[in-house]
Design a protein around this motif. Structure first.
Motif, short mmCIF file in Angstrom:
data_model
loop_
_atom_site.label_atom_id
_atom_site.label_comp_id
_atom_site.label_asym_id
_atom_site.label_seq_id
_atom_site.Cartn_x
_atom_site.Cartn_y
_atom_site.Cartn_z
N MET A 1 21.88 -5.00 14.53
CA MET A 1 21.22 -6.17 15.10
C MET A 1 21.59 -7.41 14.30
SD MET A 1 17.12 -6.85 15.76
CE MET A 1 17.02 -5.65 17.08
N ILE A 3 20.39 -10.88 12.84
CA ILE A 3 19.07 -11.40 12.47
C ILE A 3 19.23 -12.68 11.69
CG2 ILE A 3 16.92 -10.89 11.24
CD1 ILE A 3 17.62 -7.89 11.53
N PHE A 19 17.22 -5.18 5.52
CA PHE A 19 17.90 -5.12 6.82
C PHE A 19 19.40 -4.97 6.63
CE2 PHE A 19 14.34 -7.71 9.03
CZ PHE A 19 13.64 -6.55 9.31
N GLU A 20 19.96 -5.78 5.75
CA GLU A 20 21.41 -5.70 5.54
C GLU A 20 21.80 -4.33 4.99
OE1 GLU A 20 24.15 -9.10 4.30
OE2 GLU A 20 24.05 -7.90 2.46
N HIS A 24 22.28 -4.00 9.36
CA HIS A 24 22.11 -5.16 10.23
C HIS A 24 22.84 -6.37 9.63
CE1 HIS A 24 19.17 -2.84 12.45
NE2 HIS A 24 18.58 -2.53 11.29
N LEU A 151 13.82 -0.99 14.76
CA LEU A 151 14.31 -1.79 13.64
C LEU A 151 13.59 -1.39 12.35
CD1 LEU A 151 15.85 -4.19 12.37
CD2 LEU A 151 13.96 -5.67 13.13
N THR A 154 14.72 1.76 10.71
CA THR A 154 16.00 1.76 9.99
C THR A 154 15.81 1.49 8.51
OG1 THR A 154 16.45 -0.62 10.38
CG2 THR A 154 17.24 0.96 12.04
#
Length: 267
Positions: A1, A3, A19-20, A24, A151, A154
Motif C-alpha cells: 500500500m 501511504i 509500515f515500511e 508498504h 493493514l 501486516t
C-alpha cells in the motif's frame, strides 16, 4: 500500500517505519516543523518531504493524520486531499463521526474516513515490538474497515475492530494506566532525589508490580499496602512528610489512599 503521513511526531515516527518494514511504501511526509519531517524521512527508504498540505496530486492510497487532537481541525481546514483517498486518524478519543463531519465540511472532494489507533506509548528512537501492539480500527464503510484490518495485520498480531464509544473508554483506561502511573513514578523519583536516594532502588519493585498485575488479570487481586491493611498511623506520617515537601503530592496521596481504602478495607 502507498501511504502518506501528515505529522512527524512520535506516532508517525514509529508507524511509518513499521509500515515500511512490512513492505508498504511511505510516499510523503508533511510536518509543520520541516526538521521533524527530514528526521523521519532519513529513517525511511525513499520518502518525499511534502512542503505544504496540498496533497491533491498524491498517489497515496492512505493518508495518516498523526497530529495532536487539538490540531486536527486546523489541519483539515487546510489540507487538500486527492479524490476518494482513504484518510485515518490515529486518535484514541476522537470519534469517527467527528472525523467524518470535519472532512465533509472542509474537503472539496469526497474521502473515505477511518480510525487507526495503536494502543501504545511512543517515543522517538525507542525500540518497540510492533507485533504485540494492539491496533484498534474503525471505518465508515465495511470495505475500508477490512482494508485497515489487513493493514494492521501486516505489522501486528493483535488487531481489534472497535467502535468510537468502545475506543473512548479504552483511551480513558490507557490514560489512567499509562499517563497517570508514569506521573506517579515521576513524583516518586523527585521525592527520592530530594533525599539523595537513587531512583534505581525502586526498579525491581516497579517491574514486579507490572508483572503481577498482568499475570493476575485483575490488578485489584494483587493490591497490597497501608490502605489495604488499614495502617492509618503510618499513612498519617506519610501525609505529614509530603505536606511539608509538596502539598500537591500530599493531596494525590490522600485521594489514592481513600480510593484504595474504599475498595479494599473493611472495618
Amino acid at each position: 500500500m502507498i501511504i502518506s503521513f501528515v505529522g512527524a511526531g512520535n506516532v508517525a515516527w514509529h508507524l511509518a517505519q513499521a509500515f515500511e518494514g512490512a513492505g508498504h511504501i511511505i510516499s510523503e511526509i508533511y510536518s509543520r516543523d520541516p526538521q521533524n519531517a527530514r528526521l523521519l524521512a532519513s529513517q525511511l527508504y525513499d520518502t518525499t518531504i511534502q512542503p505544504d498540505l496540498n496533497l491533491s496530486e498524491s498517489e497515496a492510497q492512505l493518508i495518516v493524520l498523526a497530529v495532536p487532537e487539538t490540531a486536527l481541525e486546523e489541519v483539515l481546514q487546510r489540507i487538500v486531499f486527492p479524490p476518494r483517498t482513504m484518510v485515518v486518524n490515529t486518535s484514541g478519543s476522537k470519534s469517527l463521526q467527528e472525523l467524518r463531519q470535519l472532512t465533509e465540511v472542509y474537503s472539496d472532494v469526497p474521502v473515505r474516513v477511518g480510525v487507526f489507533y495503536p494502543l501504545q506509548t511512543f517515543t522517538k528512537g525507542s525500540d518497540i515490538d510492533y507485533t504485540s501492539i494492539p491496533f484498534c480500527v474503525e471505518a465508515a464503510d465495511e470495505d475500508m474497515e477490512e482494508i485497515l484490518v489487513q493493514l494492521a495485520q501486516t505489522v501486528s498480531n493483535v488487531v481489534y475492530r472497535m467502535d468510537s464509544e468502545e475506543r473512548k473508554v479504552l483511551h480513558i483506561a490507557a490514560t489512567i494506566a499509562n499517563n497517570f502511573s508514569n506521573h506517579l513514578y515521576s513524583i516518586a523519583h523527585d521525592l527520592l532525589e530530594i533525599h539523595h536516594i537513587e531512583f534505581d532502588i525502586l526498579k525491581p519493585l516497579l517491574e514486579q508490580t507490572i508483572r503481577k498485575s498482568v499475570a493476575l488479570g485483575d490488578p485489584a487481586k494483587g493490591q497490597t499496602g497501608l490502605a489495604v491493611r488499614g495502617d492509618w498511623a503510618t499513612i498519617g506520617e506519610h501525609m505529614a512528610i509530603l505536606q511539608d515537601i509538596n502539598p500537591e503530592w500530599a493531596n494525590i496521596y490522600r485521594i489514592l489512599t481513600d480510593s484504595i481504602r474504599s475498595r479494599h478495607y473493611y472495618d
